[in-house]
Enzyme design. Sequence first.
Site, short mmCIF file in Angstrom:
data_model
loop_
_atom_site.label_atom_id
_atom_site.label_comp_id
_atom_site.label_asym_id
_atom_site.label_seq_id
_atom_site.Cartn_x
_atom_site.Cartn_y
_atom_site.Cartn_z
N SER A 1 -8.75 17.93 11.41
CA SER A 1 -9.72 18.48 10.44
C SER A 1 -9.14 18.57 9.03
CB SER A 1 -10.24 19.85 10.90
OG SER A 1 -10.95 19.71 12.12
N GLU B 1 -0.55 16.94 15.51
CA GLU B 1 -2.00 17.12 15.57
C GLU B 1 -2.33 18.17 16.64
OE1 GLU B 1 -4.17 13.47 13.91
OE2 GLU B 1 -3.96 13.18 16.05
N GLU C 1 -6.54 12.06 22.28
CA GLU C 1 -7.70 11.49 23.00
C GLU C 1 -7.25 10.47 24.04
OE1 GLU C 1 -9.82 10.38 19.46
OE2 GLU C 1 -10.08 12.50 18.99
N HIS D 1 -2.05 9.52 20.88
CA HIS D 1 -3.10 10.40 20.36
C HIS D 1 -3.65 11.27 21.49
CE1 HIS D 1 -6.86 11.73 18.62
NE2 HIS D 1 -6.31 11.50 17.45
N GLY E 1 -11.16 17.18 15.05
CA GLY E 1 -12.62 17.02 15.07
C GLY E 1 -13.39 18.32 15.19
N LYS F 1 -10.97 5.75 14.96
CA LYS F 1 -11.40 5.94 16.36
C LYS F 1 -12.46 4.87 16.70
CE LYS F 1 -10.12 10.70 15.84
NZ LYS F 1 -10.21 12.08 16.24
N ASN G 1 -7.53 7.20 10.88
CA ASN G 1 -7.77 6.84 12.28
C ASN G 1 -9.29 6.80 12.49
OD1 ASN G 1 -7.97 6.67 15.04
ND2 ASN G 1 -7.18 8.72 15.45
P1 PGA Z 1 -9.99 14.63 12.60
O1 PGA Z 1 -9.11 13.73 13.58
O2 PGA Z 1 -9.44 14.44 11.22
O3 PGA Z 1 -11.39 14.12 12.73
O4 PGA Z 1 -9.85 16.05 13.06
C1 PGA Z 1 -7.75 13.54 13.38
C2 PGA Z 1 -7.21 12.63 14.45
O5 PGA Z 1 -7.69 12.70 15.58
O6 PGA Z 1 -6.30 11.82 14.20
#
Ligand code: PGA
Length: 256
Positions: free
Chosen positions: A215, A169, A99, A97, A175, A11, A9
């Site tokens: 992460s 998640e 976000e 997601h 992140g 983003k 992903n």
């Molecule tokens: P990350 O994000 O691996 O940077 O923690 C995962 C995601 O948001 O799908």
Amino acid sequence: MRNKIVAGNWKMNLTFQEAEELLSEIADKLEKIELRDTEVVVCPPFPYLEMALDIAGESVFSVGSQNLSEYEKGAYTGEVSAQMLASMDVDYCILGHSERRKYFGETDEIIARKVDQAIRHEFIPIVCVGELLSEREAGKHFDVVREQLEKGLFFLSEDEFSSVVIAYEPVWAIGTGVNATPAQAQEMHAYIRQLIESRYGKDVADETPILYGGSCNASNAAEIFAQPDVDGGLIGGASLKAEEFVKIVEAAVNKK
Ligand code: PGA
């Protein structure tokens, strides 16, 4: 047995040139490994999908979008429909997601409409669920995830549900550099699989890929993926570096 999946992903990152370079590097590296029962998906921003599809055409990875509209077509300025993406041969899409939930006000009801669009246009939706830190601390993480699944996904018929991929998640892990422990991931994945079983039966539950995200990187992927109910990962930051991303793919391939 269900396939393993590693999905990147991206983003809202990278210029067109950087994206092209990264995809070419990923394609080169994937050529050197045997994927067996592991699928690799890359989800770049919308404007790069066509270029990604071109490179994917010569490689083994698939392409997904990071979102799609809850509406079918028409006067929705700035939106991108499932129909448009399907007509470009995009196979996957990430939905729900955290976000999108946090910054764009996506509720479970909106996510359900997007899931419906995705299914109608024959996508494989990667539907994200996960709790906030405060919800975990209050011991509500199972309830939160159950509600997200019940409202966002479990309206599908058994037949429709059979193409769904779920990504667990935990929001506190996205992140942050703080991943869920393998035990925490396994506990939630097993719970999700049990919910699928009560709604759709054991065969469907056994075939549904449940990915871990938050992460996940080249150093921790193998031990997280080693858990019996973890079928790969949805990778954010670490999917922006070809070497790291492909190491995570290898961790999935090597899962027993
Ligand atoms: P990350 O994000 O691996 O940077 O923690 C995962 C995601 O948001 O799908």
